[in-house]
Design a protein around this motif. Sequence first.
Motif, short mmCIF file in Angstrom:
data_model
loop_
_atom_site.label_atom_id
_atom_site.label_comp_id
_atom_site.label_asym_id
_atom_site.label_seq_id
_atom_site.Cartn_x
_atom_site.Cartn_y
_atom_site.Cartn_z
N ASP A 197 -17.50 15.60 42.49
CA ASP A 197 -18.77 15.18 41.89
C ASP A 197 -18.74 13.71 41.48
N CYS A 198 -17.96 12.91 42.21
CA CYS A 198 -17.96 11.46 41.96
C CYS A 198 -18.94 10.75 42.89
N VAL A 199 -19.27 11.40 44.00
CA VAL A 199 -20.18 10.84 44.99
C VAL A 199 -21.16 11.94 45.39
N SER A 200 -22.41 11.56 45.61
CA SER A 200 -23.42 12.51 46.11
C SER A 200 -23.94 12.00 47.44
N ASP B 29 -23.22 9.75 38.22
CA ASP B 29 -23.00 9.28 36.85
C ASP B 29 -21.55 9.47 36.43
N ILE B 30 -20.96 10.59 36.83
CA ILE B 30 -19.56 10.85 36.49
C ILE B 30 -18.65 9.86 37.21
N GLY B 31 -18.91 9.63 38.50
CA GLY B 31 -18.11 8.68 39.25
C GLY B 31 -18.17 7.29 38.64
N ASP B 32 -19.37 6.87 38.23
CA ASP B 32 -19.52 5.55 37.62
C ASP B 32 -18.84 5.49 36.27
N TRP C 86 -11.71 21.34 36.86
CA TRP C 86 -12.93 22.12 36.59
C TRP C 86 -13.90 22.01 37.75
N LYS C 87 -14.09 20.81 38.27
CA LYS C 87 -15.02 20.62 39.39
C LYS C 87 -14.58 21.44 40.60
N LEU C 88 -13.29 21.51 40.86
CA LEU C 88 -12.78 22.21 42.04
C LEU C 88 -12.76 23.72 41.86
N ALA C 89 -12.31 24.19 40.71
CA ALA C 89 -12.10 25.62 40.51
C ALA C 89 -13.19 26.29 39.68
N GLY C 90 -13.98 25.51 38.96
CA GLY C 90 -15.05 26.07 38.15
C GLY C 90 -16.41 25.97 38.83
#
Length: 305
Positions: free
Chosen positions: A73-76, A86-89, A112-116
């Motif tokens: 979730d660093c790039v969309s 926003d998270i990536g920035d 969390w991003k990968l497993a949640g």
Amino acid sequence: MTQIAPLTRKPQFSGHETFALRQLWLKKACDAIQKHELTIAPRNIFSDENSIAKFGVGKNMVSSIRHWALACDCVSEDDNSYKVTDIGDLLFGQNGIDKYLEHPSTAWLIHWKLAGEAYRTTTWYWLFNHVIDPVLDNENLFTQLKNFVKDKEYKVADTTLKRDIDCCLKTYVPRVAGESPEEISDSVLGELSLIRQTGRGKFEFQRGPKPTLTNGIFAYALIKFWGEETTSTQQTLSFESIMHEYGSPGRVFKLDEDSVIERLQSLEDVTKGQLKWSDTAGMRQVIRTPKNINELALIKAAYDR
């Protein structure tokens, strides 16, 4: 116990090209995109003839960088372009708070991003939410994942599942797929000590307190779990759901009950009163105010010294 449905989003069992996430890859992806006008990059940024030189790795690794940047979730992306989230920035931008992925909170957030949330990493979600065996081994994991895929009526090749398992384990236990010094030193999530290798091809989860997991990241994960799995009007969430349901912080972070309760008791301070722990009349639950919670603020709180 609130009955919460397991993962319902579109599954994905590939994309990483068998490469586990490496230390600087997310920053490389964000940097490459933010160099473009209006910080929006064209679709071919990860595939044009300059991509190998641009990222300093081979073609397959460039594809892997793209995959991990999206999965974390660093790039969309949309049909025409990529942009930094926003998270990536926040993490890797010009004023990023952890540009070189040195703070343990970033590793926990990635986990969390990968497993949640698992928008591109179904095997990661499956491993941390559905596998309960005390001892893990590659063959047994493959059999279980194949049955999971069959039950869900997904169509995935056996070789793809095996590669996904290998890559997933390699993400947390860097010696799994070989003794390459680069892989051992460049593991991003190995420091979390979520999976331990007990022998050749044998592993186990490490459950219990997670001292490096900050309350800010736990609170962020809880909010994402709450928003993903409940109706927007639900003002309470039971301890049992937070601890035991598929996709819950208790499962994904492999916490014991005392550790979860301790963190729930800190929610009021971390969220400035927007989440409150209640343990009265035998009802253990978190109460949420109607106001929107600033998710980025929770992540920032994890980096406060």
